[in-house]
Design a protein around this motif. Structure first.
Motif, PDB file in Angstrom:
ATOM      1  N   PRO A 166     -10.764 -17.802  12.414  1.00 48.68           N
ATOM      2  CA  PRO A 166      -9.523 -18.220  13.073  1.00 48.68           C
ATOM      3  C   PRO A 166      -8.277 -17.672  12.364  1.00 48.68           C
ATOM      4  N   ARG A 168      -4.005 -17.900  11.629  1.00 50.29           N
ATOM      5  CA  ARG A 168      -2.833 -18.763  11.524  1.00 50.29           C
ATOM      6  C   ARG A 168      -1.602 -17.913  11.331  1.00 50.29           C
ATOM      7  N   THR A 170      -1.774 -19.555  15.202  1.00 56.25           N
ATOM      8  CA  THR A 170      -2.530 -19.244  16.409  1.00 56.25           C
ATOM      9  C   THR A 170      -1.576 -18.893  17.545  1.00 56.25           C
ATOM     10  N   TYR A 251      -7.324 -17.439  18.072  1.00 53.28           N
ATOM     11  CA  TYR A 251      -6.795 -16.087  17.866  1.00 53.28           C
ATOM     12  C   TYR A 251      -5.278 -16.147  17.661  1.00 53.28           C
ATOM     13  N   GLY A 252      -4.715 -15.013  17.184  1.00 53.38           N
ATOM     14  CA  GLY A 252      -3.304 -15.013  16.807  1.00 53.38           C
ATOM     15  C   GLY A 252      -2.492 -13.866  17.383  1.00 53.38           C
TER      16      GLY A 252
END
Length: 316
Positions: A166, A168, A170, A251-252
């Protein structure tokens, strides 16, 4: 306008969401009295390399790019992204111009999805496009974001690296931060009715991201990682019912940027009216500026080498 273009110059030109090599044949500056397209300012009559002359057209300066290494790499990145989208959705939409047909052959993609290989049907298709006059979305992607898009493409397709997820912040967090930013501007913004419009814009972008990530925004090398993320947060046996996560919460910025530059393609096949398209365009352009100004916080500095697990999956 800081960039200048001249007749006979070799350039790159946006046509839909992609960029193609072209040559400037004529140059004129239009005002309200002599405009041919209801737009004003510098315009250029261009011929796309390898296309029939029937596709020669007048375009505003905002669609032109200098022919240099950076913009050529941007062209390749956009085409690779379109090719990745076509390969994942082509089986269900084979033969449809707005999806798999766009990039069937990236080495001869001069005509995109518009059927220019043999010329059959192109004139009629153009007349139908002109008669329907679907609104187009013209995005002003800052140069530094174009470079990031190219770096993103090279890291994954050439260096076999991955965005660590993941991420950050997001996508959800970035959109919320953008919303707070615009509201904080108060009257110092030219955006229309942000307190009323922003919730709808933010919600729409988030939904589109969640729906388009797996189908349109991933390169082939990323798909094993995506499958593992889905198993971990959505479909796996350890995921509790009601606790599933949307991809926008995982996701970002890297994948959000890919989605934003693909929006013109989405709009071209939508039923949105011109006013709605203009509204979305203004807010997305502002979001791109927000991401540019805060890029050091939003984007990864380095990508990660893909794990042996992902490499083994991708080979299978």
């Amino acid at each position: 306008m800081s960039l200048s273009f001249t007749v006979s110059e070799r350039i790159l030109c946006y046509h839909g969401p992609l960029v193609y090599e072209a040559k400037i044949l004529k140059a004129e500056t239009w005002d309200e009295t002599n405009t041919k397209l209801s737009t004003v300012g510098p315009h250029f009559f261009v011929h796309y390399k390898g296309w029939k002359q029937t596709w020669d057209e007048w375009v505003p300066i905002t669609r032109l790019l200098k022919f240099n290494d950076t913009n050529v790499q941007l062209q390749k990145a956009l085409m690779a992204q379109a090719s990745a989208a076509a390969s994942t959705s082509g089986s269900s939409s084979k033969g449809k111009a707005h999806s798999g047909g766009m990039m069937k052959d990236s080495s001869s993609s001069r005509g995109g999805g518009l059927g220019r290989k043999d010329g059959r049907g192109t004139k009629r298709g153009r007349e139908e496009d002109d008669s329907s006059k679907k609104p187009e979305m013209k995005l002003n992607v800052p140069e530094v974001l174009k470079v990031l898009l190219v770096d993103d493409w090279e890291a994954i397709t050439k260096n076999s690296q991955l965005v660590s997820v993941p991420r950050r912040p997001t996508v959800v967090e970035i959109l919320q931060q953008f919303k707070d930013h615009v509201i904080g501007l108060g009257k110092n913004t030219t955006l229309r009715e942000p307190e009323l419009v922003l919730p709808t814009i933010i919600s729409g972008l988030q939904v589109y991201f969640d729906r388009s990530l797996g189908a349109n925004l991933l390169y082939r090398f990323e798909r094993p990682q995506y499958a593992e993320i889905r198993k971990q947060y959505v479909t796996g046996p350890k995921v509790q019912v009601g606790q599933e996560k949307d991809m926008s919460a995982i996701y970002g910025a890297e994948h959000l940027l890919r989605m934003l530059v693909s929006l013109p393609q989405m709009v071209s096949s939508s039923t949105m009216d011109a006013e709605s398209v203009g509204l979305v365009r203004d807010y997305v352009n502002e979001l791109l500026m927000f991401m540019m100004n805060d890029r050091s916080r939003l984007f990864l500095i380095e990508y990660e080498s893909s794990s042996l697990q992902y490499q083994n999956i991708s080979r299978s």
